[in-house]
Design an enzyme around this catalytic site. Structure first.
Site, short mmCIF file in Angstrom:
data_model
loop_
_atom_site.label_atom_id
_atom_site.label_comp_id
_atom_site.label_asym_id
_atom_site.label_seq_id
_atom_site.Cartn_x
_atom_site.Cartn_y
_atom_site.Cartn_z
CE LYS A 229 -4.16 1.68 0.35
NZ LYS A 229 -4.95 1.83 -0.86
CG ASP A 283 -6.46 -0.37 -3.04
OD1 ASP A 283 -5.24 -0.48 -2.85
OD2 ASP A 283 -6.97 0.63 -3.56
#
Ligand code: NAP
Length: 420
Positions: A229, A283
């Site tokens: 991330k 994600d």
């Protein structure tokens, strides 16, 4: 070494290691921890299937029971959850298998699983996720799922650096962050909990090396994807990506190329004999495992991403009853199913032992027993296809017949005998 409550088998030979390579005899002593809750069901069931697979391939496992959680409290006293000798026995014998351990909810309880992985420095949690024919899945093409996740096991959120709202410590940290480091408008006023997550070059590189080495060893695993991330957490997750690429570029020569090179020099066409390292934001990766399932082989991730993504992968091929795993360190392996101790079913001879059986498959393959591993896989698959399965699978298929944990394991043993 002598132990207080652990009985060392009379026969059998210890697995040893030299220069990071295991030396595995045909009659190894393997520590086994049944675990809490349904561990008492799946532990013995897996043990007999693994013994049968070893025997069918000309070996003999000498099991050595070790204890933690409830079984440790019974033997060693009410306040002993993880006896030192359990850790010592696993360390000394290099390979072991365990069932699930219960972590009571509430302050003051450290997860025994986390404690074991950290004490033994088992830095890579590895979960192969592949489809067994006959297992119900929510996906249209579940057979496309064939990924292995490598989750860092010792840092990130597992390092457990957190301070509780309202404590003196959290106020000290707030003061330091605001006054010394200048983040004076970042934290809202009022009670706050603060956590810090370390991601180090050392921790990242040894994990990524494991993932790349694994891909290089396998014929059908070409892509290693760093999942991070880093768009938000630049100096932890972003550093994981950068150090991961650094390993790929600096340590593997022509055997490994990165995604940039793939596009700049090869128009996206990977060379047949090289591993390609790429990266995806976490994600996006959660979508990609569903929408582009067949484009990913090996995923290397910091701890928290690995937690979410490995469970999401597992859901695509039939869920917790069959999802296996293992933890690896330097010439060490502790195999364990992904599922927990499901206390509501404990001792009911009900749950599926396949996850623990297939965790044993990982252990055997790590020991170089590929033939026994393949036999275990094929036998579990044949048993599932027979329709005589545990409740979790039976409730999702047409015309299946429900059998208990023990009967399922007995029938897998019969499948092994037929296939051998
Ligand atoms: P869990 O024990 O994994 O159980 C959740 C659900 O998963 C069960 O109710 C059952 O679903 C299904 N399931 C689990 N094992 C199964 C099996 N062998 N066969 C078929 N279905 C199975 O998760 P939890 O209830 O959240 O956790 C219970 C305890 O285990 C906690 O103390 C937790 O900390 C611990 N835990 C330990 C480990 C470990 O030792 N590595 C890992 C995870 C959790 P249905 O009821 O819907 O059929």
């Amino acid at each position: 070494m002598s132990y207080e409550h652990i009985e060392v088998p009379d026969d059998g030979t210890k697995v040893s290691a030299e220069d990071g390579e295991l030396d595995v005899p045909d009659d190894p002593i393997i520590p086994i921890l049944y675990g809490d809750g349904t561990g008492v069901d799946v532990g013995p069931a897996a043990q007999k299937v693994l013994s049968a697979a070893a025997e069918a391939t000309g070996r003999e496992v000498h099991w050595m029971r070790v204890y933690a959680g409830e079984s440790a409290r019974e033997k060693y006293g009410e306040d002993v959850n993880l006896p030192d000798e359990t850790v010592d026995a696993i360390r000394e014998h290099r390979v072991a298998i365990k069932g699930p351990l219960t972590t009571p909810v509430g302050a003051g309880f450290r997860s025994l699983n986390v404690a074991l992985r950290q004490t033994l420095d088992l830095y890579a949690n590895v979960r192969p996720t592949y489809y067994l024919d006959g297992v119900p899945s929510p996906m249209a093409n579940p057979e496309e799922m064939d990924m292995v996740t490598f989750r860092e096991n010792t840092e990130d959120v597992y390092a457990g650096i957190e301070w509780e709202a309202g404590t003196e410590e959290v106020e000290q940290v707030r003061e330091f962050v605001e006054e010394e480091l200048g983040f004076d408008e970042t934290i809202h006023d009022g009670p706050v909990g603060i956590g810090v997550k370390p991601i180090s070059e050392f921790g990242t590189k040894r994990l990524v090396r494991e993932a790349i080495d694994y891909a290089l060893e396998q014929e059908n695993k070409q892509f290693v994807t760093l999942v991070h991330k880093g768009n938000i957490m630049k100096f932890t997750e972003g550093a994981f990506r950068d150090w991961g690429y650094e390993v790929a570029r600096e340590e593997y020569g022509d055997e490994v190329i990165t995604e940039d090179t793939l596009w700049e020099e090869r128009d996206g066409e990977p060379p047949a004999d090289a591993v390609v390292v790429n990266d995806r934001i976490a994600d996006n990766m959660l979508q990609q495992i569903q929408t582009r399932t067949d484009q990913y082989d090996v995923l290397a991730m910091p701890n928290l991403n690995g937690d979410y993504i490995s469970d999401a992968c597992g859901a695509q091929i039939g869920g917790l009853g069959i999802a296996p795993g293992a933890n690896f360190g330097e010439a060490r392996c502790l195999a364990e199913p992904v599922h927990g101790s499901a206390p509501k079913y404990a001792g009911e001879d009900k749950v599926n032992p396949s996850a623990m059986i297939l965790s044993g498959r990982i252990l055997f393959e790590y020991m170089g027993w590929e033939d026994a591993g393949q036999l275990i896989r094929d036998a579990v698959e044949a048993q599932i296809q027979s329709g005589r399965v545990t409740y979790d699978i039976e409730r999702q298929i047409e015309g299946g017949e429900r059998v208990g944990t023990d009967a399922f394991a007995d029938e897998v043993v019969e499948q092994i005998e037929k296939l051998a």
